[in-house]
Design a protein around this motif. Structure first.
Motif, PDB file in Angstrom:
ATOM      1  N   TRP A  71       0.482  -1.263  -0.117  1.00  0.00           N
ATOM      2  CA  TRP A  71       0.279   0.000  -0.195  1.00  0.00           C
ATOM      3  C   TRP A  71       1.069   0.820  -0.329  1.00  0.00           C
ATOM      4  N   GLU A  72       0.718   2.043  -0.374  1.00  0.00           N
ATOM      5  CA  GLU A  72       1.024   3.334  -0.277  1.00  0.00           C
ATOM      6  C   GLU A  72      -0.190   4.673  -0.400  1.00  0.00           C
ATOM      7  N   GLY A  73       0.284   6.210  -0.652  1.00  0.00           N
ATOM      8  CA  GLY A  73      -1.385   7.052  -0.194  1.00  0.00           C
ATOM      9  C   GLY A  73      -0.730   8.056  -0.590  1.00  0.00           C
ATOM     10  N   LEU A  74      -1.956   8.894  -0.564  1.00  0.00           N
ATOM     11  CA  LEU A  74      -1.233  10.237  -0.472  1.00  0.00           C
ATOM     12  C   LEU A  74      -2.807  11.618   0.085  1.00  0.00           C
ATOM     13  N   ALA A  75      -1.977  11.955   1.296  1.00  0.00           N
ATOM     14  CA  ALA A  75      -2.958  12.771   2.104  1.00  0.00           C
ATOM     15  C   ALA A  75      -2.608  14.292   1.563  1.00  0.00           C
ATOM     16  N   ILE A  76      -3.802  15.385   1.163  1.00  0.00           N
ATOM     17  CA  ILE A  76      -3.610  16.681   0.073  1.00  0.00           C
ATOM     18  C   ILE A  76      -4.865  17.871   1.460  1.00  0.00           C
ATOM     19  N   GLY A  77      -4.032  18.529   1.696  1.00  0.00           N
ATOM     20  CA  GLY A  77      -4.120  19.867   2.315  1.00  0.00           C
ATOM     21  C   GLY A  77      -4.819  19.276   3.790  1.00  0.00           C
ATOM     22  N   LEU A  78      -3.836  19.150   4.613  1.00  0.00           N
ATOM     23  CA  LEU A  78      -4.890  18.796   5.698  1.00  0.00           C
ATOM     24  C   LEU A  78      -3.596  19.692   6.317  1.00  0.00           C
ATOM     25  N   SER A  79      -4.456  19.772   8.044  1.00  0.00           N
ATOM     26  CA  SER A  79      -3.759  20.988   8.535  1.00  0.00           C
ATOM     27  C   SER A  79      -2.663  19.569   9.212  1.00  0.00           C
ATOM     28  N   ALA A  80      -2.181  20.179  10.085  1.00  0.00           N
ATOM     29  CA  ALA A  80      -1.136  19.761  10.677  1.00  0.00           C
ATOM     30  C   ALA A  80      -1.802  19.294  12.608  1.00  0.00           C
ATOM     31  N   GLN A  81      -2.858  19.728  12.122  1.00  0.00           N
ATOM     32  CA  GLN A  81      -3.752  19.096  13.493  1.00  0.00           C
ATOM     33  C   GLN A  81      -3.956  17.788  13.175  1.00  0.00           C
ATOM     34  N   THR A  82      -4.903  18.185  12.169  1.00  0.00           N
ATOM     35  CA  THR A  82      -5.412  16.537  11.506  1.00  0.00           C
ATOM     36  C   THR A  82      -4.212  15.450  10.722  1.00  0.00           C
ATOM     37  N   GLN A  83      -3.120  15.547  10.600  1.00  0.00           N
ATOM     38  CA  GLN A  83      -2.083  14.767  10.387  1.00  0.00           C
ATOM     39  C   GLN A  83      -1.764  14.278  11.553  1.00  0.00           C
ATOM     40  N   ALA A  84      -1.158  14.983  12.311  1.00  0.00           N
ATOM     41  CA  ALA A  84      -0.414  14.823  13.639  1.00  0.00           C
ATOM     42  C   ALA A  84      -2.040  13.907  13.865  1.00  0.00           C
ATOM     43  N   ALA A  85      -2.711  13.357  14.111  1.00  0.00           N
ATOM     44  CA  ALA A  85      -4.274  12.512  14.364  1.00  0.00           C
ATOM     45  C   ALA A  85      -3.970  11.453  13.622  1.00  0.00           C
ATOM     46  N   MET A  86      -3.189  11.372  12.104  1.00  0.00           N
ATOM     47  CA  MET A  86      -3.221  10.555  11.871  1.00  0.00           C
ATOM     48  C   MET A  86      -2.913   9.113  11.502  1.00  0.00           C
ATOM     49  N   GLY A  87      -1.970   9.091  12.381  1.00  0.00           N
ATOM     50  CA  GLY A  87      -1.275   7.572  12.837  1.00  0.00           C
ATOM     51  C   GLY A  87      -1.787   6.894  13.140  1.00  0.00           C
ATOM     52  N   PHE A  88      -2.920   7.346  13.783  1.00  0.00           N
ATOM     53  CA  PHE A  88      -4.003   5.533  14.320  1.00  0.00           C
ATOM     54  C   PHE A  88      -4.874   5.441  13.004  1.00  0.00           C
ATOM     55  N   ALA A  89      -4.799   5.805  12.299  1.00  0.00           N
ATOM     56  CA  ALA A  89      -6.073   5.294  11.367  1.00  0.00           C
ATOM     57  C   ALA A  89      -5.137   4.572  10.666  1.00  0.00           C
ATOM     58  N   LEU A  90      -3.554   4.989  10.221  1.00  0.00           N
ATOM     59  CA  LEU A  90      -3.077   4.649   9.870  1.00  0.00           C
ATOM     60  C   LEU A  90      -2.319   2.912   9.379  1.00  0.00           C
ATOM     61  N   SER A  91      -2.355   2.914  11.056  1.00  0.00           N
ATOM     62  CA  SER A  91      -1.615   1.769  12.033  1.00  0.00           C
ATOM     63  C   SER A  91      -3.208   1.092  11.720  1.00  0.00           C
ATOM     64  N   ARG A  92      -3.982   1.068  10.865  1.00  0.00           N
ATOM     65  CA  ARG A  92      -4.958  -0.200  10.645  1.00  0.00           C
ATOM     66  C   ARG A  92      -5.095  -0.660   9.260  1.00  0.00           C
ATOM     67  N   VAL A  93      -4.374   0.201   8.007  1.00  0.00           N
ATOM     68  CA  VAL A  93      -3.775  -0.466   7.324  1.00  0.00           C
ATOM     69  C   VAL A  93      -3.516  -1.536   6.587  1.00  0.00           C
ATOM     70  N   PRO A  94      -3.859  -2.014   5.999  1.00  0.00           N
ATOM     71  CA  PRO A  94      -3.935  -4.070   6.129  1.00  0.00           C
ATOM     72  C   PRO A  94      -2.572  -3.894   4.736  1.00  0.00           C
ATOM     73  N   GLY A  95      -1.967  -5.052   4.520  1.00  0.00           N
ATOM     74  CA  GLY A  95      -1.038  -4.886   4.375  1.00  0.00           C
ATOM     75  C   GLY A  95       0.644  -4.431   4.091  1.00  0.00           C
ATOM     76  N   ILE A  96       1.577  -4.646   2.991  1.00  0.00           N
ATOM     77  CA  ILE A  96       2.492  -3.928   3.993  1.00  0.00           C
ATOM     78  C   ILE A  96       3.300  -2.637   3.146  1.00  0.00           C
ATOM     79  N   ALA A  97       3.648  -1.257   3.443  1.00  0.00           N
ATOM     80  CA  ALA A  97       4.402  -0.117   2.849  1.00  0.00           C
ATOM     81  C   ALA A  97       5.179  -0.058   1.667  1.00  0.00           C
ATOM     82  N   ASP A  98       4.247  -0.003   1.192  1.00  0.00           N
ATOM     83  CA  ASP A  98       5.465   0.349   0.121  1.00  0.00           C
ATOM     84  C   ASP A  98       5.527   1.456  -0.758  1.00  0.00           C
ATOM     85  N   THR A  99       7.547   1.437  -0.459  1.00  0.00           N
ATOM     86  CA  THR A  99       8.329   3.222  -0.843  1.00  0.00           C
ATOM     87  C   THR A  99       8.643   2.889  -2.477  1.00  0.00           C
TER      88      THR A  99
END
Length: 808
Positions: A578-606
């Motif tokens: 998996w890979e992703g892109l976040a656009i226009g998110l505030s610093a506060q929203t970015q800071a809170a995003m880690g928990f949601a992304l911890s639920r992403v299934p699969g292997i991080a694809d860089t």
């Protein structure tokens, strides 16, 4: 991140009788106009069915001041806007959306075409053939005929039972009597007293009013003319009827002498009838095995009359479902003025306005609806329920639907430092705040784009999984079914999301209000990866698509390399990259995003992936559309991923749009669905040509497309310098970051990421377009003609001879 309170529109009637609604919304990047004429297909003399629809078409054929190639449609499309029109039973609507700096030009063209239609007889004959082709397709469309059949229970003398589409037989354009009727209809109704103009944009109310005054000065002045009231909906005192089909039940309720607020009352009632959540009617019916789907909506409303349609997907008996529905309506009627439901409904409408486009807001204002259920609406709803026969002695143990959890989402934490919930598999994930505090560069599966400001209310998130194999279609359908209730709750809270499959890829896409987005993301990921996900066998409840739309839906799948099909859903998730892109998110929203992304299934694809290439190939895919009509899509990608190639292809598509439509639809009359546009599919940029025709086979359509393309270099040389410069600048202006709505900018950035472009892609693109001179564009046209980037054909018929080959 500002909290937006959607503004109320300013409403007044100008001295010349034109009613206007003006909405100043400073957050909008576009402006829109919606013009409603109080006259429709039911206002036409009985001798000429289809005349109103025919006139709507004729108005787009150009005027002396603005010929077709300079008219509203060409102008709006040339500036990257949207334009359309619709003839309904008692209204005709014209609407368009444009960037602010060119909006006045659109209003000038709209007023001129309404006031001074050319009405050329040759034009009328050609356009009648277009209407006839639409009529033939409509008459063969099972869904359209099923909708028409819903009115079979009404009185035969009511206009809803009549024919209003128009065809070759009902529009005798060469008869003087018909021409007189056409002129009379236009003069009677296309005047200020019958019109409402709604404008929405970032301009001030004073600026919008001046635009409305200028618009109205061109229109003939007149008084409001009461439209003739129709006969009763039903011949007897019975006010409802039903129709049963295979796995389908339609219940129809008719109403007479409803109060003015009945429109908002019916909208409120249908909202709660359709609520597919715990406690709602549909949930109980599903638990009892009585129905799989429910959809309630008004089919008709005018002069105190209304027809309410409640559709069930079911195998249960009509009597049992009717009894359940009436019992639930009795429970609903017993709620004391629906206070809690009114509060949530108003919050839903407010959220919807916060994320609505200028065009959506202008069209909403033209309806002149309340932003909730008013006290008058409460009284109207009680009257409606009484006429249905809902009484408060219900017998079931009903409950109100559970509140929408996303309407009261918690604000993200203010600490923009550490990312809560980050795990080892997300190592490298970071916020912009962390980026700015570090000098090193790291690869991350989730990238945070700096291209858009991070201080607005809206944002976007993309998550893509590349699977080892293509999933079974039933898995995709099952996952979509599981997500549907969540999608509806999210949409009501201002977040639109989709989960789509193409080949061996899955894409989760979210756009809308940041306030609710992360909570929605967490819920969506939980649903997608629940252990029992993927095993529902519920069939999709979707209408059949016309052939050209079937091809458009299939195109993304065919632009990926084909792979084997796998059946083990959990295995697919565990090995997905998996890979992703976040656009226009505030610093506060970015800071809170880690928990949601911890639920992403699969292997991080860089590791970046590049789109597959078909350079030099002509690949053909035949699809069975199940229709007698023919359709063809021709997709022509760029030969390289260089941004200069994309810029040239965008300018080619921009220049082709009006001439392609003019030649194949207007001059050759090959079909009524004719278009060309720039399309990006999985990072591939290409020019897409499409035609649906009732009589011309795909191979012949291809021949016409090739002839058009072969004429491209000469067409480019024939454009005078001033026009060439203006067209190039108009296209460039569409990609200025400050002028792009968030959702459109997000999609461009996502496609740019898939294509391997740098993070400043959106800043580079406008300059790359300006750098394309005439010789560079001519060279690009030659590369397109030679299929250096390949051609991909999707069609309803068999493939042509070499050099075409069947796609694997």
């Amino acid at each position: 991140m500002p909290a937006l309170n959607p503004p109320r529109p300013h409403t007044e009637t100008l001295a010349n009788g034109l009613r206007v609604t003006l909405r100043h919304a400073p957050n909008l990047k576009r402006c829109a106009a919606a013009l409603r004429v109080a006259a429709g297909s039911h206002d036409v003399p009985l001798a000429w069915p289809g005349l109103a629809h025919f006139l709507e078409h004729l108005l787009f054929l150009g005027t002396e001041r603005f010929p077709a190639e300079q008219g509203l449609m060409a102008y709006v499309q040339g500036h990257g806007g949207q334009v359309n029109a619709r003839t309904s039973e008692r209204t005709t609507d014209f609407f368009f959306e444009l960037p602010p700096q060119v909006f006045n030009g659109g209003l000038q063209r709209l007023s001129d075409m309404l006031a001074h239609p050319r009405m050329n007889l040759d034009d009328q004959l050609r356009e009648r053939e277009v209407l006839h082709a639409e009529f033939v397709a409509w008459s063969q469309d099972p869904t359209a005929q099923q909708q028409l059949a819903l009115f079979d229970g009404l009185s035969p003398t009511h206009p809803l039972r009549g024919f209003h589409a128009g065809n070759r037989d009902s529009l005798p354009v060469q008869q003087p009597e018909f021409q007189q009727a056409l002129q009379d209809f236009h003069q009677r109704f296309y005047q200020t007293g019958q019109m409402t103009l709604s404008l929405a944009g970032p301009q001030s109310i004073e600026e919008l009013k001046q635009m409305a005054l200028t618009f109205g000065a061109v229109i003939s002045v007149g008084e409001n003319l009461p439209q003739q009231a129709p006969v009763a909906l039903m011949e007897s005192s019975v006010a409802s009827y039903q129709q049963a089909g295979e796995r389908r039940l339609d219940l129809l309720f008719t109403f007479e002498a409803l109060p003015n607020a009945s429109t908002e009352a019916l909208a409120f009632l249908c909202h709660w009838l359709n609520a597919a959540k715990p406690g709602g009617l549909l949930t109980v019916l599903r638990e009892c095995g009585l129905a799989e789907h429910l959809n309630a909506k008004p089919l008709y409303q005018f002069a105190g009359q209304a027809v309410l349609h409640v559709e069930f997907t079911t195998t249960a008996s009509a009597s049992v479902l009717s009894e359940k529905l009436l019992d639930w309506l009795g429970f609903f009627a017993a709620q004391q003025d629906w206070a809690l439901l009114r509060d949530e409904y108003a919050a839903v409408l407010q959220r919807q306005q916060q994320v609505s486009s200028a065009l959506q807001l202008a069209r909403l204002d033209s309806e002149q609806l309340e932003t909730g259920l008013s006290e008058q609406g409460v009284a109207a709803l009680k009257d409606i329920l009484k006429k249905i026969g809902a009484v408060d002695n219900f017998s079931g143990e009903w409950q109100l639907p559970t509140p929408n959890p996303f309407l009261r989402a918690e604000a993200p934490p203010s600490n923009a430092g550490l990312i809560r919930g980050q795990t080892s598999k997300h190592r490298g994930l970071r916020t912009f705040a962390q980026d700015r505090s570090r000098s090193r560069r790291e690869n991350s599966p989730m990238q945070f784009s700096l291209a858009l400001p991070d201080n607005t209310a809206e944002g976007a998130i993309y998550l893509r999984w590349r699977l080892e194999s293509k999933p079974q279609p039933r898995h995709q359908q099952s996952l979509e079914n599981r997500l549907q209730p969540l999608r509806e709750d999210a949409r009501q809270a201002g977040v639109d999301f989709s989960f789509s499959a193409s080949g061996n890829e899955w894409l989760l896409k979210m756009t809308g209000l940041q306030e609710s987005m992360l909570t929605v993301l967490e819920h969506a990921l939980k649903e997608l990866t629940s252990p029992d996900a993927g095993f529902s066998q519920e069939e999709p409840n979707s209408a059949a698509l016309i052939p050209i739309k079937q091809l458009l839906k299939a195109l993304p799948d065919h632009c990926l390399e084909q792979s084997s099909v796998a059946d083990d859903l959990q295995q697919l998730w565990s090995t997905a990259r998996w890979e992703g892109l976040a656009i226009g998110l505030s610093a506060q929203t970015q800071a809170a995003m880690g928990f949601a992304l911890s639920r992403v299934p699969g292997i991080a694809d860089t590791q970046p992936s590049s789109p597959s290439s078909i350079n030099g190939q002509r690949l053909w895919t035949t699809l069975d559309t199940g229709s007698s009509e023919h359709a063809l899509l021709l997709f022509c990608p760029t030969a390289t991923k260089d941004i200069s190639d994309e810029a040239a292809w965008r300018l080619l598509a921009h220049i082709c749009q009006t001439p392609f439509y003019q030649r194949l639809r207007v001059e050759l009359q090959l079909g009524y669905a004719v278009f060309s546009a720039l399309r990006q599919v999985h990072g591939q940029t290409g020019v897409l040509f499409g035609v649906q025709s009732p009589s011309v086979a795909p191979l012949n359509l291809l021949q016409h497309m090739e002839e058009f393309l072969n004429d491209l270099p000469a067409m480019i040389d024939g454009i005078d310098e001033a026009t060439f410069v203006a067209q190039r600048q108009a296209l460039t202006d569409q990609f200025q970051i400050a002028a792009l709505p968030v959702a459109q900018a997000a999609e461009l950035l996502w496609q740019g990421k898939l294509a391997g472009h740098s993070s400043d892609y959106l800043a580079q693109l406008p300059q790359a377009i300006l750098d394309i001179d005439r010789s560079a564009l001519r060279a690009a046209a030659q590369r397109l003609i030679k299929a250096e980037g390949g051609w991909r054909g999707l069609a309803s018929g068999s493939q042509p001879e070499a050099p075409w080959q069947v796609a694997k």
